[in-house]
Design a protein around this motif. Structure first.
Motif, short mmCIF file in Angstrom:
data_model
loop_
_atom_site.label_atom_id
_atom_site.label_comp_id
_atom_site.label_asym_id
_atom_site.label_seq_id
_atom_site.Cartn_x
_atom_site.Cartn_y
_atom_site.Cartn_z
N ALA A 44 55.39 37.59 43.56
CA ALA A 44 55.08 37.38 44.97
C ALA A 44 53.87 38.20 45.40
O ALA A 44 53.00 37.73 46.14
CB ALA A 44 56.30 37.74 45.83
N ASP A 45 53.80 39.43 44.93
CA ASP A 45 52.66 40.27 45.26
C ASP A 45 51.37 39.72 44.67
O ASP A 45 50.32 39.74 45.32
CB ASP A 45 52.91 41.69 44.75
N ARG B 225 50.35 36.80 46.75
CA ARG B 225 49.76 37.27 48.02
C ARG B 225 48.33 37.75 47.80
O ARG B 225 47.42 37.41 48.58
CB ARG B 225 50.62 38.39 48.59
N GLN B 226 48.13 38.52 46.74
CA GLN B 226 46.78 39.02 46.45
C GLN B 226 45.83 37.85 46.15
O GLN B 226 44.67 37.87 46.56
CB GLN B 226 46.83 39.98 45.27
N GLY C 206 59.28 40.10 42.57
CA GLY C 206 58.46 40.91 43.47
C GLY C 206 57.02 41.00 43.00
O GLY C 206 56.08 40.89 43.80
N ILE C 207 56.84 41.19 41.69
CA ILE C 207 55.48 41.26 41.13
C ILE C 207 54.77 39.94 41.30
O ILE C 207 53.58 39.88 41.66
CB ILE C 207 55.55 41.68 39.65
#
Length: 294
Positions: A209-210, A213-214, A206-207
């Protein structure tokens, strides 16, 4: 030696012997009881010097200080029928000398055996009402408090003994189940480790992927801003060029032609043939004295 002297010496010896048998001392650390032909005539004699009738009264002395009884390790069952090996000890002392003598005949080993039997019964009852977790950690102090209260009342009423403290030195599982319990604990820890590892992996994904995305958003914003700045710069450059070239449009057209020729014949091996009557020569004739940029 004269007979009178002999009788006098014998009488003196008898007096000394009778006197020594008539006097006894009770120490501060002792509890004593006086008997007459085996019957209790005086209980709980105070410390100090006392007298008795020789050959009629007998004095029994007992340890008055706190004593420790190391109870035998015993197997007890908990509420969920778990078998435990419990090793305990008792701190006790004589409270009622007459009752103690009547119940045990003054035999300390017999008193210890009777007390040990009663503490085993009390512990068995208390362990049978609680789970393994409670007797090992959760309610251990409560168990000991209940045992002390129940055992003290029973020991005082039956044996004349005051139970000061009861403590469990250690609680062990039987040897035959220790391996299975250890294996079950190991399996549980491995399962928990796998769950934590999976949870950590999911959190890491999750980290990640985030972060991706950022990164994409930041790059897109930067590209958009760069294109905007580049467009503004190109517009300013075009405006500057337009303003500069408008001052001499004919020269600008000639310069563009030269630039096109330079780019077309950049290899250096090409040949360019011009008609003397072409616009190029006409422009040169009309611009005498002008320096053509290279």
């Amino acid at each position: 030696m004269k007979p009178t002297s002999m009788f006098g010496l014998i009488a003196l010896l008898l007096v000394v012997m009778i006197g020594s048998k008539s006097v006894y001392i009770v120490k501060e650390t002792e509890r004593a009881i006086k008997l007459r032909f085996g019957e209790v005539v005086e209980a709980d004699i105070q410390p100090g010097l006392h007298f008795k009738i020789p050959f009629v009264n007998t004095v029994r002395k007992f340890e008055g200080r706190t004593m420790t009884l190391d109870a035998r390790p015993q197997a007890f069952l908990t509420l969920e029928k778990k078998r435990l090996i419990v090793d305990s000890f008792i701190k006790w002392r004589i409270d009622n000398v007459e009752k103690y003598y009547t119940a045990t005949s003054g035999d300390e080993f017999r008193a210890a055996d009777l007390l040990s039997t009663r503490i085993e019964t009390s512990l068995r009852n208390q362990f049978g009402e609680r789970t393994l977790t409670e007797v090992v950690s959760g309610a251990r102090e409560e168990v000991m408090g209940d045992v002390i209260r129940a055992l003290s009342d029973l020991a005082q009423s039956e044996l004349g003994i005051e139970v000061i403290d009861v403590r469990v030195k250690r609680i062990d599982l039987p040897q035959e189940v220790s391996s299975s319990v250890y294996e079950r604990m190991r399996t549980e820890r491995l399962r928990l480790a796998r769950e934590l590892r999976a949870r950590g992996k999911e959190l890491a994904e999750g980290i990640r992927a985030d972060a991706d995305r950022q990164r994409t958003v930041i790059l897109a914003d930067a590209f958009r801003e760069a294109e905007t700045i580049r467009g503004e710069g190109d517009a300013q450059a075009a405006a500057i060029y337009s303003e500069a070239f408008q001052q001499d449009p004919e020269f600008y057209a000639f310069y563009r032609s030269l630039k096109a020729y330079r780019e077309s014949f950049a290899t250096g091996g090409d040949l360019f043939v011009l008609d003397p009557d072409s616009e190029f020569f006409r422009y040169l004739n009309n611009s005498q004295g002008m320096t053509v940029p290279q």
